[in-house]
Scaffold this motif. Structure first.
Motif, PDB file in Angstrom:
ATOM      1  N   ILE A  40     -40.449  -6.060  -9.893  1.00 34.39           N
ATOM      2  CA  ILE A  40     -41.475  -6.861 -10.690  1.00 34.39           C
ATOM      3  C   ILE A  40     -42.824  -7.299  -9.734  1.00 34.39           C
ATOM      4  N   GLU A  41     -43.867  -6.818 -10.347  1.00 36.39           N
ATOM      5  CA  GLU A  41     -44.934  -7.243  -9.503  1.00 36.39           C
ATOM      6  C   GLU A  41     -45.550  -8.518  -9.451  1.00 36.39           C
ATOM      7  N   VAL A  42     -45.688  -9.044  -8.339  1.00 38.96           N
ATOM      8  CA  VAL A  42     -46.452 -10.512  -8.328  1.00 38.96           C
ATOM      9  C   VAL A  42     -47.836 -10.051  -8.494  1.00 38.96           C
ATOM     10  N   THR A  43     -48.623 -10.664  -9.283  1.00 40.92           N
ATOM     11  CA  THR A  43     -49.850 -10.216  -9.343  1.00 40.92           C
ATOM     12  C   THR A  43     -51.039 -11.500  -9.190  1.00 40.92           C
ATOM     13  N   ALA A  44     -50.523 -12.774  -8.938  1.00 40.39           N
ATOM     14  CA  ALA A  44     -51.433 -13.918  -8.815  1.00 40.39           C
ATOM     15  C   ALA A  44     -50.449 -15.079  -8.402  1.00 40.39           C
ATOM     16  N   ALA A  71     -43.494 -25.891  -4.021  1.00 37.80           N
ATOM     17  CA  ALA A  71     -43.652 -25.085  -2.900  1.00 37.80           C
ATOM     18  C   ALA A  71     -42.541 -24.574  -2.223  1.00 37.80           C
ATOM     19  N   ASP A  72     -41.381 -25.098  -2.493  1.00 40.06           N
ATOM     20  CA  ASP A  72     -40.305 -24.572  -1.852  1.00 40.06           C
ATOM     21  C   ASP A  72     -39.584 -23.639  -2.644  1.00 40.06           C
ATOM     22  N   GLU A  73     -39.949 -23.315  -3.880  1.00 42.03           N
ATOM     23  CA  GLU A  73     -39.533 -22.073  -4.905  1.00 42.03           C
ATOM     24  C   GLU A  73     -40.258 -20.880  -4.474  1.00 42.03           C
ATOM     25  N   VAL A  74     -41.506 -20.888  -4.033  1.00 41.63           N
ATOM     26  CA  VAL A  74     -42.393 -19.947  -4.211  1.00 41.63           C
ATOM     27  C   VAL A  74     -41.730 -18.501  -3.547  1.00 41.63           C
ATOM     28  N   ASN A  75     -41.545 -18.711  -2.335  1.00 38.08           N
ATOM     29  CA  ASN A  75     -41.093 -17.388  -1.696  1.00 38.08           C
ATOM     30  C   ASN A  75     -39.781 -16.965  -2.311  1.00 38.08           C
ATOM     31  N   PRO A  76     -38.723 -17.980  -2.645  1.00 36.28           N
ATOM     32  CA  PRO A  76     -37.408 -17.187  -2.995  1.00 36.28           C
ATOM     33  C   PRO A  76     -37.594 -16.456  -4.334  1.00 36.28           C
ATOM     34  N   VAL A  77     -38.626 -17.050  -5.374  1.00 38.36           N
ATOM     35  CA  VAL A  77     -39.010 -16.459  -6.473  1.00 38.36           C
ATOM     36  C   VAL A  77     -39.800 -15.081  -6.127  1.00 38.36           C
ATOM     37  N   ILE A  78     -40.555 -14.952  -5.183  1.00 44.78           N
ATOM     38  CA  ILE A  78     -41.505 -13.819  -4.878  1.00 44.78           C
ATOM     39  C   ILE A  78     -40.016 -12.549  -4.528  1.00 44.78           C
ATOM     40  N   VAL A  79     -39.382 -13.137  -3.556  1.00 50.85           N
ATOM     41  CA  VAL A  79     -38.329 -12.102  -3.267  1.00 50.85           C
ATOM     42  C   VAL A  79     -37.543 -11.483  -4.447  1.00 50.85           C
ATOM     43  N   ALA A  80     -37.151 -12.858  -5.276  1.00 52.81           N
ATOM     44  CA  ALA A  80     -36.391 -12.172  -6.352  1.00 52.81           C
ATOM     45  C   ALA A  80     -36.974 -11.259  -7.486  1.00 52.81           C
TER      46      ALA A  80
END
Length: 300
Positions: A254-258, A239-248
């Motif tokens: 690079i589009e986040v699709t799901a 859970a704590d990695e989700v938003n840092p990876v989205i931002v990166a």
């Protein structure tokens, strides 16, 4: 004191014996009959037998790119001995009209549906992904999966390839260097499996090896000409990695699709993030590396 020492010794013997118990269970399974039921040979990694169900019957395009089955249309099921039989997990690629007929067959045979969702956006035709789980006799599980897939147009027999797979026209050595693990070519696509450092379990069983069990970070490059590639796959995240990876990913176009779960009771709780881009392969690899740096993943 003697009783305590004996108890510890017995525990040690039990732990030492455990791998042999799993080996014995794996050997007791008639894998040839499972192969025959599913209409294909398994890829075997340690005690896991993984069966691929690529949607080679479909012609799917996204942003002008014709998607190869190994890029984003590679359904699979994996069997791991345990609990007196086998655990099965899988991810089937389905058209919208196939979801309910396949699901009905699975439910009727006792398989669990653990997720249904998209991985891609704007694909034509749209594809959906049904994750499944189950425990029991391997041959019974295989029959249930076969009968469910028969409700779709998923090829149930493997045809001989008409021609050799196309070469991967990318600087794969440079991609290996940036991603930090060695990739491999599969059906004209260059694929990476990046392991997490933390162990992952389900129902008390370790999900190993992580690649065949679907809990490694998957990254796929399909050449689109001129050093460009279409990329997709999924990050396996806490859970704590989700938003840092989205931002990166978004910072590197690079589009986040799901973003969703694939399982119901894994430990630690995991989230799967799918992505898409079609651009210079090296630049995209650098963006993916920036996202990987936000995760507890391994690097060679």
């Amino acid at each position: 004191m003697k009783r305590k020492i004996w108890s510890l010794a017995a525990s040690g013997l039990a732990l030492a014996y455990l791998p042999f118990v799993y080996v014995a269970r794996a050997q007791a399974i008639d894998w040839q009959k499972v192969d025959e039921t599913l209409g294909r040979k398994a890829a075997v990694s340690d005690d896991v037998h993984r069966y691929g169900f690529p949607r080679s019957d479909l012609s799917v395009t996204l942003d002008g790119v014709t998607i190869k089955p190994s890029l984003a249309l590679g359904g699979w099921v994996a069997f791991k001995p345990g609990h007196g039989g086998a655990m099965v997990m899988g991810d089937l690629v389905l058209l919208e009209t196939e979801i309910n007929p396949v699901m009905a067959k699975m439910i009727a045979s006792g398989l669990e549906i653990t997720a249904v969702h998209n991985h891609l956006l704007r694909a034509s035709p749209a594809t959906f992904y049904m994750h499944l789980a189950g425990h029991g006799a391997p041959l019974k599980l295989a029959s249930a999966i076969h009968d469910a897939l028969a409700e779709s147009t998923t090829p149930l027999t493997i045809a001989a390839p008409a021609s050799p797979p196309p070469a991967v026209d990318l600087d794969t050595a440079k991609l290996d260097q940036i991603i930090g693990v060695k990739g491999q070519a599969n059906g004209g696509v260059y694929q990476f499996n990046v392991k997490r450092r933390d162990p992952i379990t389900q129902d008390g069983m370790p999900l190993t090896p992580v690649g065949p069990m679907g809990v490694a970070i998957g990254i796929n490059f399909q050449p689109t000409g001129g050093g460009k590639a279409a990329i997709t796959g999924d990050f396996v995240l806490t859970a704590d990695e989700v938003n840092p990876v989205i931002v990166a990913l978004r910072t590197h176009s690079i589009e986040v699709t799901a973003l969703h779960s694939h399982m119901l009771d894994e430990q630690p709780r995991l989230f799967f993030m799918h992505f898409w881009a079609n651009d210079d392969a090296i630049r995209l690899a650098e963006g993916l590396r920036a996202a990987l740096d936000k995760t507890a993943s391994t690097k060679n």
